[in-house]
Design an enzyme around this catalytic site. Structure first.
Site, PDB file in Angstrom:
ATOM      1  N   ARG A 131       0.932  -1.313  -0.023  1.00  0.00           N
ATOM      2  CA  ARG A 131       0.135   0.003  -0.026  1.00  0.00           C
ATOM      3  C   ARG A 131       0.784   1.293   0.139  1.00  0.00           C
ATOM      4  NH1 ARG A 131      -2.799  -3.810   2.950  1.00  0.00           N
ATOM      5  NH2 ARG A 131      -1.662  -3.165   4.907  1.00  0.00           N
ATOM      6  N   GLU A 146       5.366 -10.543  14.341  1.00  0.00           N
ATOM      7  CA  GLU A 146       4.920 -10.915  15.506  1.00  0.00           C
ATOM      8  C   GLU A 146       5.035 -12.407  15.417  1.00  0.00           C
ATOM      9  OE1 GLU A 146       0.890  -9.738  16.360  1.00  0.00           O
ATOM     10  OE2 GLU A 146       0.846 -10.866  18.241  1.00  0.00           O
TER      11      GLU A 146
END
Ligand code: AMP
Length: 172
Positions: free
Chosen positions: A59, A96
């Site tokens: 993006r 993560e």
């Protein structure tokens, strides 16, 4: 006229439970909203001298390309693993779960080129920190970073160089 910030859509539990995804596609789909969002990102950098936008896949490409056109500078893609065809430099960074990798063409800009990092969302700051390290390893001088949205509660800003400007067009 609608404020472009009101066009950002919160999508709960995407891409996994507990994450509220900031969906910017309604901003992009609205002619005035897209223009206002890009102008808000570009405004702090008018008058700053630099050569290129270094934009982060995916993006970041949409906003980075529009920023480059608005500010009259070049566009350089920082891509995910294995997408760039010529010789690359790479930077691994922790997610993560597991890790990811950003790559840049080794000859994307001349040594010492002044560049602005661009992405859509600043969350934990790991992606932008990796982009900063990659840009510097490529020989670029980073003038700062620009994101459309900052998730301030995650304090990603603290992972960026405190000596550089980091501008967010909207903060949540
Ligand atoms: P981080 O490395 O944690 O700062 O994450 C930033 C990257 O992950 C950006 O490239 C964003 O596109 C994406 N991202 C992280 N969290 C969100 C979120 N809540 N909504 C939309 N995109 C996100």
């Amino acid at each position: 006229m609608t404020d472009w910030r009101d066009l950002i859509r919160d999508v709960p539990d995407f891409p996994k439970p507990g994450i509220v995804f900031k969906d910017i596609t309604p901003v992009l789909a609205d002619a005035e909203g897209f223009n206002a969002a890009v102008e808000a990102m570009a405004a702090p950098w008018r008058g700053v001298v630099f050569d290129a936008v270094f934009a982060i896949e995916a993006r970041g490409f949409i906003l980075g390309a529009a920023m480059a056109r608005a500010l009259g500078v070049g566009f350089v893609p920082l891509r995910k693993r294995g997408k760039l065809p010529a010789r690359t430099l790479a930077q691994e960074y922790a997610l993560e779960y597991g890790s990811d990798r950003l790559e840049i063409h080794a000859d994307a800009t001349a040594p010492g080129a002044r560049v602005l990092l661009v992405d859509d969302v600043l969350a934990t700051g790991g992606t932008l920190a990796a982009a900063l390290a990659l840009a510097r390893s490529q020989g670029a001088t980073v003038v700062g970073a620009s994101v459309l949205l900052e998730l301030a509660f995650l304090d990603g800003r603290s992972r960026f160089d405190p000596g550089l400007a980091l501008e967010a067009a909207a903060t949540f």
